[in-house]
Scaffold this motif. Structure first.
Motif, PDB file in Angstrom:
ATOM      1  N   THR A   1     -37.117  18.936   7.208  1.00  0.00           N
ATOM      2  CA  THR A   1     -36.162  18.057   6.532  1.00  0.00           C
ATOM      3  C   THR A   1     -36.066  18.455   5.063  1.00  0.00           C
ATOM      4  O   THR A   1     -34.972  18.567   4.503  1.00  0.00           O
TER       5      THR A   1
ATOM      6  N   GLN B   1     -36.786  24.805  15.545  1.00  0.00           N
ATOM      7  CA  GLN B   1     -37.478  25.024  16.826  1.00  0.00           C
ATOM      8  C   GLN B   1     -37.625  26.508  17.140  1.00  0.00           C
ATOM      9  O   GLN B   1     -38.040  26.864  18.236  1.00  0.00           O
TER      10      GLN B   1
ATOM     11  N   SER C   1     -39.537  24.251  11.073  1.00  0.00           N
ATOM     12  CA  SER C   1     -40.425  23.085  11.088  1.00  0.00           C
ATOM     13  C   SER C   1     -41.797  23.458  11.643  1.00  0.00           C
ATOM     14  O   SER C   1     -41.898  24.224  12.614  1.00  0.00           O
TER      15      SER C   1
ATOM     16  N   LYS D   1     -43.859  21.111  17.257  1.00  0.00           N
ATOM     17  CA  LYS D   1     -43.279  22.452  17.329  1.00  0.00           C
ATOM     18  C   LYS D   1     -44.336  23.472  17.806  1.00  0.00           C
ATOM     19  O   LYS D   1     -45.468  23.100  18.082  1.00  0.00           O
TER      20      LYS D   1
HETATM   21  C1  LIG Z   1     -37.908  19.054  14.280  1.00  0.00           C
HETATM   22  C2  LIG Z   1     -36.528  19.297  13.810  1.00  0.00           C
HETATM   23  C3  LIG Z   1     -36.105  19.010  12.507  1.00  0.00           C
HETATM   24  C4  LIG Z   1     -36.964  18.284  11.509  1.00  0.00           C
HETATM   25  O1  LIG Z   1     -38.179  18.851  11.275  1.00  0.00           O
HETATM   26  P1  LIG Z   1     -39.280  18.088  10.392  1.00  0.00           P
HETATM   27  O2  LIG Z   1     -40.250  19.156  10.054  1.00  0.00           O
HETATM   28  O3  LIG Z   1     -39.856  17.016  11.254  1.00  0.00           O
HETATM   29  O4  LIG Z   1     -38.602  17.535   9.184  1.00  0.00           O
HETATM   30  C5  LIG Z   1     -34.822  19.367  12.126  1.00  0.00           C
HETATM   31  N1  LIG Z   1     -33.972  19.956  12.983  1.00  0.00           N
HETATM   32  C6  LIG Z   1     -34.316  20.219  14.253  1.00  0.00           C
HETATM   33  C7  LIG Z   1     -33.334  20.886  15.153  1.00  0.00           C
HETATM   34  C8  LIG Z   1     -35.604  19.886  14.717  1.00  0.00           C
HETATM   35  O5  LIG Z   1     -35.937  20.139  15.984  1.00  0.00           O
END
Ligand SMILES: *Cc1c(COP(=O)(O)O)cnc(C)c1O
Length: 395
Positions: free
Chosen positions: A60, A159, A185, A190
């Motif tokens: 994020t 991802q 992330s 993940k």
């Molecule tokens: C997990 C995810 C996020 C956010 O990741 P964070 O590290 O939790 O902020 C954003 N976009 C996608 C497609 C995700 O799968």
């Protein structure tokens, strides 16, 4: 709800996480941009060819940094798939931009490339492809559209660590290294994790210097420590986007095991695929058509209907195996529905209703999940459904 015997996700500890955290503590420096942060960034730059990598506290945060770097503001438009996580859109909304939601492909939830150009207007500034499940979007076409209309491309590669795209030139490139900027992330759900964590990748020289400033609260502190300026101060906007050394130390222990983690996940993925492929009709579901490499971030199936998905989820839950659906279309979310331009996005809505993710993690007892799936497929469904139909007809 009690704990499931087989949860959907279970964070995998590779073994040395606490040892490296203790090392960071013993070093006496636990704030950001220390030894472990630099080691992680150097690893990613070298292995995946990112021009520059900056660890962040989350994906994020990386998306927020990217949104700042693109320079979008009120009146500007950003094209984003509706079938994605909130953060993808939120980062640009915070800068005042308008989101123009795009639909997904019919064969997988990635953005439908063929429909992007019709959404471009003179106000469009950025396209954000999301590599759903770590499967590459059509980056050649997307970069071509961006070039023709002078747009920036921010890859949401949350991802997609260790996943690749092979372009028309036959060259295999890591995801997150193709767009102008990329966001990853390391959230505990993940492939490799730091509890919460993320990374911004910068592949365009124009954004190098400013990215460090935004990362360090709007100061030129990084330049100062490299001896490039003789004092540091407030030079731009920014925030505290960098993670502490505790997070980076944890991440380093994961990075050291990335190959082992990836090959185990791919092994599970292939077992799922081999088992489910011949059962698709009986399960009333379809496996995604995955044209490119994937990093086994996720194993999902798409059911014929919401009812078939619900029946399957309940059956698995009775056996204490947790399967979960995924996003609800952002264009019809309580926050954005009023602001959306009213276009229907049927594929995105279909994935909201029918996509289901099976448990996927390093220590997954995949054979147990497969045994339960086979049991479900063996129920003489046709007969049951006809009986229900018959009773309904008589009533
Ligand atoms: C997990 C995810 C996020 C956010 O990741 P964070 O590290 O939790 O902020 C954003 N976009 C996608 C497609 C995700 O799968």
């Amino acid at each position: 709800m009690g704990e499931s015997r087989i949860p959907f996700n279970k964070p995998y500890m590779s073994g040395r996480e606490t040892e490296y955290i203790a090392e960071a503590v013993a070093s006496g420096k636990i704030c950001g941009n220390g030894i472990f942060t630099k080691k992680c960034q150097a690893f990613f730059e070298k292995k995946y060819g990112f021009k520059k990598a900056l660890l962040t506290s989350s994906c994020t945060d990386a998306l927020e940094m990217a949104a700042i770097l693109t320079g979008v503001g009120p009146g500007d438009e950003v094209i984003i798939p509706s079938y994605t996580f909130v953060s993808t859109a939120l980062a640009f909304v915070r800068q005042g931009a308008t989101i123009v939601f795009a639909d997904s492909r019919a064969d997988n939830p990635n953005i439908d490339t063929a429909k992007i150009e019709a959404l471009v207007t003179p106000r469009t500034k950025v396209i954000v492809p999301v590599h759903y499940a770590g499967v590459a979007c059509e980056m050649d076409e997307i970069m071509d559209i961006a070039k023709r209309h002078n747009l920036l491309v921010v890859e949401d590669a949350a991802q997609a660590i260790d996943s690749y795209y092979t372009g028309k030139d036959g060259v295999r490139r890591p995801l997150g290294s193709i767009g102008h900027l990329g966001c990853f992330s390391f959230h505990e759900t993940k492939n490799i994790i730091a509890g919460e964590g993320g990374m911004l990748t910068i592949n365009d020289e124009r954004f190098m210097a400013r990215s460090e400033i935004i990362w360090e609260k709007g100061t030129n502190r990084s330049q100062f420590f490299r001896g490039e300026v003789n004092k540091y101060g407030w030079v731009d906007i920014g925030s505290s986007f960098l993670p502490s050394e505790l997070q980076s130390a944890f991440l380093w222990a994961q990075i050291e095991n990335i190959e082992r983690i990836q090959s185990k996940r791919i092994e599970h993925w292939n077992k799922y695929r081999a088992a489910i492929e011949p059962l698709q009709e009986k399960l009333h579901c379809r496996l995604p058509d995955i044209p490119q490499c994937n990093n086994a971030h996720m194993f999902y199936v798409v059911f014929d209907s919401l009812e078939h998905r619900t029946k399957f989820v309940e059956f698995m839950r009775e056996r204490s195996i947790l399967c979960v659906f995924h996003y609800l279309s952002l264009h019809s979310s309580p926050f954005y529905a009023e602001k959306h331009d009213g276009r229907a996005l049927p594929e995105s809505d279909r994935y909201s209703d029918t996509l289901l993710r099976l448990p996927m993690y390093y220590e997954l007892p995949v054979e147990e999940v497969i045994a339960a799936i086979r049991e479900f497929a063996a129920i003489p469904r046709q007969k049951n459904e006809k009986q229900v139909q018959y009773r309904a007809d008589r009533s």
